[in-house]
Enzyme design. Structure first.
Site, PDB file in Angstrom:
ATOM      1  CG  HIS A 255      -5.124   4.006   0.394  1.00  0.00           C
ATOM      2  ND1 HIS A 255      -4.023   3.215   0.240  1.00  0.00           N
ATOM      3  CD2 HIS A 255      -5.401   4.501  -0.845  1.00  0.00           C
ATOM      4  CE1 HIS A 255      -3.647   3.217  -1.025  1.00  0.00           C
ATOM      5  NE2 HIS A 255      -4.468   3.985  -1.692  1.00  0.00           N
TER       6      HIS A 255
ATOM      7  CG  ASP B 124      -1.881   1.168   1.261  1.00  0.00           C
ATOM      8  OD1 ASP B 124      -1.685   2.118   0.475  1.00  0.00           O
ATOM      9  OD2 ASP B 124      -2.843   1.128   2.043  1.00  0.00           O
ATOM     10  CG  HIS B 125       0.721   4.448  -2.963  1.00  0.00           C
ATOM     11  ND1 HIS B 125      -0.472   3.936  -3.420  1.00  0.00           N
ATOM     12  CD2 HIS B 125       0.531   5.774  -2.843  1.00  0.00           C
ATOM     13  CE1 HIS B 125      -1.340   4.912  -3.587  1.00  0.00           C
ATOM     14  NE2 HIS B 125      -0.762   6.045  -3.237  1.00  0.00           N
TER      15      HIS B 125
END
Length: 508
Positions: free
Chosen positions: A258, A195-196
């Protein structure tokens, strides 16, 4: 060009292990916009091993020479810093490409030969990092085929790791099915669910900020905090991802990964060390403490929205239903607001308000900690009519930093209070190194540190929060879409969600 130890290795860490980085979906947007710029930044910071190679795999017919030229043409467009020709030449000499069908076992036999050749040419010791930059429908298939070809087997001291992009499943059942499918082929310690957002400096620093400062952690509980707001607002629409978004929507796209990552870092208990498993244990525990919404609670605790036509930066923009590959009567949500309760000793009675949406008035991702207002009795004989709540804001994007607001007396003979803001910006204090948000995550994969990646039970916990809402919305489609204009702060019902509790959203 050799990659010597970093000058400040004690701060930046050692370079990644020697390996071959295999990118499935190598001709797609993710590779050119984020992965290659991130790898270039790692190289520029001397954090790539000299024994390193890249193998691109995609279904597009292309030679290795053409692939290298394409990447070379694109890197200057998407890099976050000026590209030095000598550094790019180092990459160019280490890149190869092969085309193939992801479902065809023959593709993986050819990949095996390609990896053997890379090992011999670049002295990579059999360490392979596989990245699935593809449609989620291929995640399980690629892992199964890699295992079938013997490419995930770890022997003779070398490692094999697989990075899985989001979204990880589309509901609880599919996520758990994907976990079982992948778990049948590789071990959990080989699986890196990326998850960036967790590559953002501020996100990583939430733990350091909370647990490294003696004056914040003692206040981080229901005795002093009134509520928490987490906002992830985007100004962009769905752009050219209409088909993907129609099958996904804002709730699936943003909340289980996120948003839940931000919730867990904000609300987790202190781990007994910063090693990966204690950190991931505490993140999972707090997600499991979130009270699942009952069917009759969804209507009052969850809000959905869809943007209509509006104005962005003085220019008219279309509504979601007029976007490419979107149905004219689409019921897909582009906005979500939730109220959640965490049932543990630290957070009991403290609501967490979450919102995320597209085509919002401003691009911002932040966590707002709203402290309880002090008693007003002391000021009853003064001109002060109301005491404001102190706020602690953790800004993640676009400008990473932390701000704290408090009240102070305005100079003069009359007691009047004014708000004071103390602002800290990472760029001002520590500089702002070029970053895509993927550098830390890719380096951690090469070093075998999974702390910033989701474990299977964390994925399960996140979907358990989302699933009841999905079920309720499926049973009762929205009747008022579109219900907010592009360029606004979201639907009116989102404001009502907080107003009923005597609170209001921070302005976007």
């Amino acid at each position: 060009m050799p990659s010597p130890e970093p000058e400040n290795a004690s701060v930046r860490g050692r370079p990644g292990d020697p390996c071959v980085f295999v990118i499935f979906g190598a001709t797609g947007d993710l590779t050119k916009r984020l992965l290659m710029p991130a790898m270039y930044n790692l190289l520029a910071n001397k954090l790539l091993a000299d024994k390193f190679a890249i193998v691109g795999v995609s279904n597009v017919e292309m030679s290795s020479a053409d692939f290298r030229k394409q990447l070379g043409d694109e890197i200057s467009q998407f890099a976050t810093t000026e590209v030095v020709p000598e550094l790019w030449k180092w990459f160019d000499q280490r890149i190869s490409y092969m085309s193939g069908d992801f479902k065809d076992p023959a593709t993986y036999q050819r990949l095996k030969s390609e990896l053997d050749a890379a090992d011999k040419l670049h002295s990579t010791p059999g360490n392979y990092l596989f990245y699935t930059a593809v449609s989620p429908s291929f995640f399980g298939e690629i892992v199964k085929q890699l295992a079938g070809a013997g490419l995930t087997k770890e022997t003779d001291g070398h490692w094999r790791r697989v990075i899985i992009e989001k979204p990880f499943g589309h509901d609880l059942e599919s996520a758990n099915a994907l976990n079982r499918e992948i778990g049948a082929c590789i071990d959990e310690n080989q699986t890196f669910r990326i998850d960036h957002y967790l590559g953002k400096e501020t996100v990583q620093n939430i733990m350091a900020f909370r647990f490294g400062n003696g004056f914040f952690e003692p206040l981080w509980n229901n005795s002093y905090i009134d509520h928490v707001q987490i906002t992830d607002a985007e100004t962009v629409g769905v752009e050219h991802r209409g088909a993907f978004y129609e099958a996904t929507g804002a709730l699936r796209d943003m909340v289980p990964n996120h948003i839940m990552a931000l919730v867990s870092l904000t609300a987790m208990e202190p781990p007994n060390s910063f090693d990966s498993e204690p950190v991931r244990d505490e993140k999972t525990k707090v997600l499991r403490a979130i009270r699942p919404l009952k069917p009759d609670e969804v209507a009052s605790w969850a809000v959905r929205g869809q943007y209509g036509p509006g104005t962005m930066e003085g220019k008219p923009v279309p509504g979601y239903r007029a976007e490419p590959q979107v149905g004219p009567k689409s019921g897909t949500e582009t906005y979500v607001a939730l109220k959640l309760a965490i049932d543990n000793w630290r957070w009991s009675g403290v609501p967490f308000y979450l919102r995320t949406g597209k085509r919002m008035a401003k691009r911002v991702t932040e966590i707002a900690i709203k402290f309880k207002a002090p008693p007003a009795l002391l000021f009853q004989q003064t001109g002060v009519k109301m005491l404001e709540q102190n706020e602690l804001i953790l800004r993640i994007q676009p400008e990473e930093g932390i701000s704290l607001s408090f009240s102070a007396k305005i100079p003069g003979p009359v007691v009047k209070l004014g708000d004071v803001d103390m602002n800290f910006k990472y760029a001002d204090y520590f500089g702002s190194p070029p970053s895509t948000g993927y550098e830390t995550l890719l380096l951690d994969c090469m070093l075998g540190d999974p702390a910033l990646f989701q474990r299977a039970d964390t994925v399960d916990a996140g979907w358990r929060v989302v699933d009841p809402i999905l079920d309720a919305w499926k049973a009762t489609p929205a009747a008022d879409f579109p219900n907010y204009a592009a360029g606004s702060s979201g639907p009116r019902a989102a404001a009502e969600l907080l107003k009923r509790d005597g609170r209001k959203w921070r302005d976007i």
